[in-house]
Design an enzyme around this catalytic site. Structure first.
Site, PDB file in Angstrom:
ATOM      1  N   HIS A  60       0.823  -1.224   0.000  1.00 33.62           N
ATOM      2  CA  HIS A  60       0.000   0.000   0.000  1.00 33.62           C
ATOM      3  C   HIS A  60       0.849   1.263   0.000  1.00 33.62           C
ATOM      4  CE1 HIS A  60      -3.846  -2.190   0.754  1.00 33.62           C
ATOM      5  NE2 HIS A  60      -2.945  -3.108   1.046  1.00 33.62           N
ATOM      6  N   HIS A 113      -7.242  -4.650  10.837  1.00 30.69           N
ATOM      7  CA  HIS A 113      -6.268  -5.320   9.952  1.00 30.69           C
ATOM      8  C   HIS A 113      -4.855  -4.905  10.384  1.00 30.69           C
ATOM      9  CE1 HIS A 113      -4.577  -6.818   6.145  1.00 30.69           C
ATOM     10  NE2 HIS A 113      -4.050  -5.638   5.924  1.00 30.69           N
ATOM     11  N   HIS A 170      -7.913  -4.787  -2.975  1.00 31.45           N
ATOM     12  CA  HIS A 170      -7.557  -6.095  -3.554  1.00 31.45           C
ATOM     13  C   HIS A 170      -8.731  -6.716  -4.315  1.00 31.45           C
ATOM     14  CE1 HIS A 170      -3.630  -6.704  -1.572  1.00 31.45           C
ATOM     15  NE2 HIS A 170      -4.154  -6.026  -0.568  1.00 31.45           N
TER      16      HIS A 170
HETATM   17 FE    FE Z   1      -3.043  -5.174   1.050  1.00 29.79          FE
HETATM   18 ZN    ZN Z   2      -2.802  -4.842   4.195  1.00 32.50          ZN
END
Ligand code: FE
Ligand code: ZN
Length: 242
Positions: A60, A113, A170
Site C-alpha cells: 500500500h 487489519h 484487492h
Molecule cells: Fe493489502
Molecule cells: Zn494490508
C-alpha cells in the site's frame, strides 16, 4: 465530482487515482508501486499532487517514495502508523478531513487489519476507500487487531450511504465468494452475486467497485450478528481452502 481510475498492479492489488474534474487535483490511494501509477496519470494528463495511505503494509505504500520523487506529492497517512509510512507529511486520525480539489474526504478509524488503519470516505461523491478493511464479500485479516475492532470498523463503514461505491485495495472477490456461499447457502442474493462474480472474473473483469448495499445483502462479515460470530467466520475463512 471525483473521478476514480483503478490500476491493477502486482498479483491482486488495485491502486486508485482520484481526480477532481473541477480543479484538476489528483490523489493516489495506496500506491503499491510507482511506475504504472505515474503512467496512468500521465496518459490522462493528470498531475499527482498527493498520496493517501490507509495503512503501512508494503503493498500500500511501496510506491510512495518514487511518486514523491517524481511529482513532489504530499503524503497523508494514519498517525498511529506514521513511523512506517514512507515520506509522510501529514498524519491524520478519525474525524480529520482531506481535500482533493473541490472534494472532501473524512478519515474514519478502522483499526483491525493493522493497529492504525484508516479509511477515506468522500461522502458527497459517494466514494469510499477502505484499504484492506472491507472487501467484496470479505474483510481484512486480523493481523494487529481484534474481531471486536473489525466488527466496530465494519459498522462505521456500513453507516455510510448504501449507494456508496467501495474501492477496496484487492481483487479477492472470487475467493471470498467461495467461502461466503458456505456460510449462507440459503441467501439467494449471495448465490446470484457469486454466480455473477464467476462470470465477471471468467471474462477478466474487475469486481471493484461495488456498493455498501451489495455488502449489506451478501457479505458474511458485515452480516455477522455479533463479535463472536464475526470472529468465528474470520477464523474459518483463514483456514478455508476452496
Ligand atoms: Fe493489502
Ligand atoms: Zn494490508
Amino acid at each position: 465530482m471525483l473521478e476514480v481510475v483503478q490500476i491493477p498492479v502486482l498479483s491482486d492489488n488495485y491502486v486508485f487515482l482520484a481526480h477532481c474534474s473541477l480543479t484538476g487535483a489528483t490523489a493516489v490511494i495506496d500506491p503499491a508501486v510507482a511506475e504504472p501509477v505515474l503512467e496512468a496519470a500521465a496518459a490522462r494528463g493528470w498531475k499527482i499532487s498527493q498520496i493517501l495511505n490507509t495503512h503501512w503494509h508494503p503493498d500500500h505504500v511501496g510506491g510512495n517514495a518514487a511518486i514523491v520523487a517524481a511529482t513532489g506529492a504530499v503524503v497523508t497517512g494514519p498517525a498511529a502508523e506514521a513511523a512506517k509510512i514512507p515520506e509522510i507529511s501529514r498524519a491524520v486520525t478519525d474525524g480529520d478531513t482531506v481535500r482533493v480539489g473541490a472534494s472532501t474526504g473524512r478519515v474514519i478509524d478502522v483499526a483491525a487489519h493493522t493497529a492504525g488503519h484508516i479509511a477515506y470516505a468522500f461522502e458527497d461523491d459517494g466514494v469510499l476507500f477502505p484499504g484492506d478493511t472491507l472487501f467484496a464479500l470479505g474483510c481484512g485479516r486480523l493481523f494487529e487487531g481484534t474481531a471486536a475492532q473489525m466488527h466496530a470498523a465494519l459498522g462505521r463503514l456500513m453507516a455510510l450511504a448504501p449507494e456508496t461505491r467501495v474501492y477496496c485495495a484487492h481483487e479477492y472477490t472470487q475467493s471470498n465468494a467461495r467461502f461466503a456461499v458456505t456460510v449462507e447457502p440459503e441467501n439467494a442474493a449471495l448465490m446470484a452475486r457469486a454466480a455473477e462474480i464467476d462470470r465477471l472474473r471468467g471474462d477478466g473483469v474487475p469486481t471493484v467497485p461495488f456498493t455498501l448495499a451489495d455488502e449489506a445483502a451478501t457479505n458474511p462479515f458485515v452480516r455477522a450478528e455479533s463479535v463472536a460470530e464475526l470472529a468465528a467466520r474470520r477464523a474459518a475463512k483463514d483456514a478455508f481452502r476452496g
